[in-house]
Design a protein around this motif. Structure first.
Motif, PDB file in Angstrom:
ATOM      1  N   PHE A 107       0.915  -1.151  -0.060  1.00  0.00           N
ATOM      2  CA  PHE A 107       0.047   0.077   0.143  1.00  0.00           C
ATOM      3  C   PHE A 107       0.921   1.464   0.148  1.00  0.00           C
ATOM      4  O   PHE A 107       1.996   1.140   0.599  1.00  0.00           O
ATOM      5  CB  PHE A 107      -1.026   0.172   1.411  1.00  0.00           C
ATOM      6  CG  PHE A 107      -1.923  -1.235   1.362  1.00  0.00           C
ATOM      7  CD1 PHE A 107      -3.106  -1.296   0.702  1.00  0.00           C
ATOM      8  CD2 PHE A 107      -1.486  -2.366   1.833  1.00  0.00           C
ATOM      9  CE1 PHE A 107      -4.054  -2.025   0.738  1.00  0.00           C
ATOM     10  CE2 PHE A 107      -2.340  -3.346   1.980  1.00  0.00           C
ATOM     11  CZ  PHE A 107      -3.392  -3.244   1.347  1.00  0.00           C
ATOM     12  N   ASP A 108       0.292   2.238  -0.750  1.00  0.00           N
ATOM     13  CA  ASP A 108       0.805   3.634  -0.756  1.00  0.00           C
ATOM     14  C   ASP A 108       0.681   4.361   0.611  1.00  0.00           C
ATOM     15  O   ASP A 108      -0.430   4.698   0.856  1.00  0.00           O
ATOM     16  CB  ASP A 108       0.547   4.496  -1.804  1.00  0.00           C
ATOM     17  CG  ASP A 108       1.201   5.594  -2.127  1.00  0.00           C
ATOM     18  OD1 ASP A 108       1.946   6.142  -1.287  1.00  0.00           O
ATOM     19  OD2 ASP A 108       1.045   6.355  -3.183  1.00  0.00           O
ATOM     20  N   VAL A 109       1.842   4.708   1.518  1.00  0.00           N
ATOM     21  CA  VAL A 109       1.539   5.263   2.664  1.00  0.00           C
ATOM     22  C   VAL A 109       1.204   6.199   2.430  1.00  0.00           C
ATOM     23  O   VAL A 109       0.824   7.061   3.634  1.00  0.00           O
ATOM     24  CB  VAL A 109       2.887   4.702   3.504  1.00  0.00           C
ATOM     25  CG1 VAL A 109       4.023   5.923   3.163  1.00  0.00           C
ATOM     26  CG2 VAL A 109       2.649   5.293   4.978  1.00  0.00           C
ATOM     27  N   ASP A 110       1.390   7.152   1.428  1.00  0.00           N
ATOM     28  CA  ASP A 110       1.106   8.563   1.304  1.00  0.00           C
ATOM     29  C   ASP A 110      -0.421   8.753   0.604  1.00  0.00           C
ATOM     30  O   ASP A 110      -0.833   9.906   0.638  1.00  0.00           O
ATOM     31  CB  ASP A 110       2.133   9.395   0.187  1.00  0.00           C
ATOM     32  CG  ASP A 110       3.389   9.249   0.905  1.00  0.00           C
ATOM     33  OD1 ASP A 110       3.537   9.686   1.848  1.00  0.00           O
ATOM     34  OD2 ASP A 110       4.464   9.140   0.139  1.00  0.00           O
ATOM     35  N   ASP A 111      -1.054   7.557   0.454  1.00  0.00           N
ATOM     36  CA  ASP A 111      -2.504   7.716   0.236  1.00  0.00           C
ATOM     37  C   ASP A 111      -3.344   8.539   1.192  1.00  0.00           C
ATOM     38  O   ASP A 111      -3.001   7.994   2.394  1.00  0.00           O
ATOM     39  CB  ASP A 111      -3.036   6.346  -0.075  1.00  0.00           C
ATOM     40  CG  ASP A 111      -4.279   6.411  -0.805  1.00  0.00           C
ATOM     41  OD1 ASP A 111      -5.264   6.431  -0.082  1.00  0.00           O
ATOM     42  OD2 ASP A 111      -4.530   6.261  -1.902  1.00  0.00           O
ATOM     43  N   PRO A 112      -4.210   9.257   1.031  1.00  0.00           N
ATOM     44  CA  PRO A 112      -4.925   9.855   2.317  1.00  0.00           C
ATOM     45  C   PRO A 112      -5.813   8.952   2.913  1.00  0.00           C
ATOM     46  O   PRO A 112      -6.270   9.281   4.149  1.00  0.00           O
ATOM     47  CB  PRO A 112      -5.837  11.020   1.536  1.00  0.00           C
ATOM     48  CG  PRO A 112      -5.808  10.492  -0.121  1.00  0.00           C
ATOM     49  CD  PRO A 112      -4.691   9.953  -0.204  1.00  0.00           C
ATOM     50  N   HIS A 113      -6.259   7.552   2.096  1.00  0.00           N
ATOM     51  CA  HIS A 113      -7.005   6.736   2.988  1.00  0.00           C
ATOM     52  C   HIS A 113      -6.075   5.337   3.769  1.00  0.00           C
ATOM     53  O   HIS A 113      -6.757   4.444   3.639  1.00  0.00           O
ATOM     54  CB  HIS A 113      -7.943   6.102   2.069  1.00  0.00           C
ATOM     55  CG  HIS A 113      -8.870   7.046   1.665  1.00  0.00           C
ATOM     56  ND1 HIS A 113      -9.904   7.985   2.300  1.00  0.00           N
ATOM     57  CD2 HIS A 113      -8.937   7.840   0.380  1.00  0.00           C
ATOM     58  CE1 HIS A 113     -10.484   8.801   1.597  1.00  0.00           C
ATOM     59  NE2 HIS A 113      -9.804   8.801   0.451  1.00  0.00           N
TER      60      HIS A 113
END
Length: 292
Positions: free
Chosen positions: A240-246
């Motif tokens: 998962f992209d840790v910078d994703d807002p969710h």
């Protein structure tokens, strides 16, 4: 001669149903059904379930079945949003994780059979797929860090629009999907585009349930992986992209801490992701594939 059951004695009813289950020849099915019966009866008693509420629940399950087809699997989605699928995955892999193996994550409803075999370093996104470039470099190893050559690695992802190709008529068939074989050093690599987060389908019964619960419906941006190699248990996971807002609000509870990763800038407007996939010894068995 059996005595009739008393309508005021739920314990006697439970005992009768459990006794009927004892004729089940398969021991595992007998065990699972007995536990399910006990918990279902306890649930109905705890909430004082009414006949009308039971009918609503049965109608909901019928709708889940009717909503499942070639483009979506509402049954898988239901297990996902209830956290059941994540619980089963984590429980099944607990010994591997304790030994340093990669944590599992959901297969989900969008994995397809017959994803194309591509060579290491190939681009898996079509020329018409927008979005920043993402280079993925991976390595498959055992729990001791020894490379696993010849492993089958499957990957798939949503586009920067947040849609898988089977959901989006504007994407080419099998876009952003691939199957690789690791080299002698257990390595594989490919070029794609940075994925985007997306809402789970909300136009079916599971979407209505989420709305009734007042829940958020987003999944953070991620890439799926399935790894299969002789002598090892199959690994299904996501990064998962840790910078994703969710990133910390995954509606299906799959974004556990070790799978949240930084998509590192490559200095040229794109990104890079390096992953190690650590396998536990055991029987190699692919999970059920939900889509053709």
């Amino acid at each position: 001669m059996n005595r009739p059951l008393s309508s005021s004695d739920p314990g006697a009813l439970l005992a009768a149903v459990l006794a009927a289950n004892e004729t089940t020849p398969d021991p595992r099915l007998r065990q699972v059904m007995a536990a399910g019966i006990r918990h279902l009866h306890a649930f109905a008693l705890e909430v004082d379930l009414t006949p009308a509420e039971l009918q609503v629940g049965l109608d909901f399950l019928v709708e889940v079945g009717k909503a499942t087809g070639a483009e979506r699997n509402e049954g898988i989605l239901l297990a996902d949003i209830l956290g059941l699928a994540t619980l089963v995955q984590l429980r099944s892999a607990r010994h591997s994780v304790e030994a340093g193996g990669t944590e599992p994550a959901l297969v989900g409803p969008f994995w397809r059979a017959h994803q194309p075999l591509r060579s290491n370093g190939a681009t898996i996104s079509s020329d018409t797929t927008p979005g920043p470039r993402l280079e993925v470099r991976g390595r498959v190893v055992d729990l001791d860090g020894t490379p696993v050559p010849g492993a089958r690695v499957e990957t798939w992802q949503a586009s920067p629009k947040g849609m898988y190709e089977n959901q989006d008529p504007e994407q080419e068939d099998m876009n952003l999907r691939a199957r690789f074989e690791t080299d002698a050093d257990g390595r594989f690599s490919f070029v794609s585009v940075r994925p985007a987060g997306y809402p789970v389908p909300t136009d079916g019964p599971c979407g209505r349930l989420l709305a009734a619960q007042g829940r958020k419906v987003m999944r953070p941006a991620h890439l799926h992986f399935i790894v299969l190699a002789d002598g090892f248990k199959c690994l299904a996971t996501q990064f998962f992209d840790v910078d994703d807002p969710h990133a910390y609000e995954d509606v299906v509870f799959g974004a556990v801490g070790s799978l949240l990763r930084k998509f590192e800038p490559d200095g040229h407007g794109g990104y890079r992701l390096d992953v190690d996939l650590k396998l536990e010894p055991g029987e190699a068995r692919l999970p059920h594939c939900p889509l053709p």
